[in-house]
Design a protein around this motif. Sequence first.
Motif, PDB file in Angstrom:
ATOM      1  N   LYS A 207      83.945 108.712   3.622  1.00 25.87           N
ATOM      2  CA  LYS A 207      84.038 109.965   2.860  1.00 25.87           C
ATOM      3  C   LYS A 207      82.775 110.805   3.032  1.00 25.87           C
ATOM      4  CE  LYS A 207      85.233 111.635  -1.770  1.00 25.87           C
ATOM      5  NZ  LYS A 207      85.537 111.232  -3.159  1.00 25.87           N
TER       6      LYS A 207
ATOM      7  N   LEU B 265      92.161 116.937   3.104  1.00 27.22           N
ATOM      8  CA  LEU B 265      92.626 115.692   2.511  1.00 27.22           C
ATOM      9  C   LEU B 265      94.097 115.499   2.854  1.00 27.22           C
ATOM     10  CD1 LEU B 265      91.980 113.240   0.708  1.00 27.22           C
ATOM     11  CD2 LEU B 265      92.749 114.596  -1.246  1.00 27.22           C
TER      12      LEU B 265
ATOM     13  N   CYS C 221      88.273 119.410  -0.925  1.00 33.36           N
ATOM     14  CA  CYS C 221      89.602 118.839  -0.687  1.00 33.36           C
ATOM     15  C   CYS C 221      90.687 119.497  -1.531  1.00 33.36           C
ATOM     16  CB  CYS C 221      89.591 117.336  -0.964  1.00 33.36           C
ATOM     17  SG  CYS C 221      88.666 116.367   0.242  1.00 33.36           S
TER      18      CYS C 221
ATOM     19  N   ASP D 167      84.974 116.478  -2.796  1.00 33.58           N
ATOM     20  CA  ASP D 167      86.177 116.469  -3.641  1.00 33.58           C
ATOM     21  C   ASP D 167      86.627 117.889  -3.950  1.00 33.58           C
ATOM     22  OD1 ASP D 167      86.352 113.723  -3.728  1.00 33.58           O
ATOM     23  OD2 ASP D 167      85.238 113.520  -5.609  1.00 33.58           O
TER      24      ASP D 167
ATOM     25  N   TYR E  70      90.547 113.886   6.292  1.00 34.23           N
ATOM     26  CA  TYR E  70      90.163 112.642   5.616  1.00 34.23           C
ATOM     27  C   TYR E  70      91.410 112.001   5.011  1.00 34.23           C
ATOM     28  CZ  TYR E  70      87.900 109.513   2.220  1.00 34.23           C
ATOM     29  OH  TYR E  70      87.512 108.428   1.487  1.00 34.23           O
TER      30      TYR E  70
ATOM     31  N   TYR F 295      94.869 121.491   4.504  1.00 29.66           N
ATOM     32  CA  TYR F 295      93.915 120.786   3.648  1.00 29.66           C
ATOM     33  C   TYR F 295      93.237 119.689   4.457  1.00 29.66           C
ATOM     34  CZ  TYR F 295      96.252 122.972  -0.368  1.00 29.66           C
ATOM     35  OH  TYR F 295      96.758 123.872  -1.269  1.00 29.66           O
TER      36      TYR F 295
END
Length: 334
Positions: free
Chosen positions: A258, A160, A320, A317, A233, A158
Amino acid sequence: ITILERCSNAEERSNNLVRFVQLKRPLSEFIPPIEDEGERWIYVEKLIKFIESREGYYEDDKIRIFTKKQKELWEEGYEEEEKEYVGSKWGKYIRAPNIFFKILTKGSFIPFRMVAKIGRGLRTGCNDFFYLDEDKACKLGIINYVKPLIKSPKDSNYVLLSKTRLKNRVFTVNLDLEALKDTKAYEYIKLGEREGVPGKRGKKEKWWSLDEECIDPDILIPVQLWEAHKIFYKDIQERIFFDQQLSGIKVNSSFLAKVICAYLNSTLGNLFLEVIGRSQLGQGSLQLASIDLKSLPVLSPLTLDESKREKISRAFDELCKREILTVFEEIGAE
């Protein structure tokens, strides 16, 4: 082949057009291998005249020419903080596709170093001592003295990063040995001394602390990209440490970080990383050195209005939430 000419006039030097030329055909098609030297020079001068007559971008089926002012090349490689010319990759002006330059002229891009601090990962000198998993840290009684660690891009599928997804930990304590007496951390440090870790580290004073040896990143970029394009991130308050297999990026604003990370994970970001990366490693892998990342053109977040930044943020988002597959799987080639 590089052709240089000395020029003592600063203004003339700054305005000089540097020409990057790629021949798509053998040189013999431009300058035939004939014995008559005079006739041969006619072909040489004809090629030179053709190259010097082109400005901007020119390409046909035989040759490609890209021009850049010498002043612009200087500014591209000048490090403002260090007050010196550190260099830049000029190879992109020869091998980058035409679309790369079209995007640069139409969009608002700035060198990465203008919005971020770029730092290398940990070089502990003794990973076997500093790197361990959570179970081992618990058994040794040092779980309160370890921090989350991303050791390799393979540690997370991932983009994230989260503490629960990262299984590796790093031992680091930013305290004097006296303050650690009667703790398991003290015993572990003593074990390290008996195993010669300070010598491997080349450091005697507070050798057990890694806190100052890498930045606290917002974004992590693998030093080598291969089958999967993952730019990580960090969206948690706790600090994450990272190995030298990654470069850490610290941005002044978390929201801008971001947006920048979303850009780096996009098709556009992938293209730009391909252009500035070093591809001589074999097996299709791409090396992204920290010094090259500093000059990477990134989309300037400040030129985007709030609605566009929010739109990019929402799209990121969604990205992620899912695992990142290999490039081949992502495009349905496997």
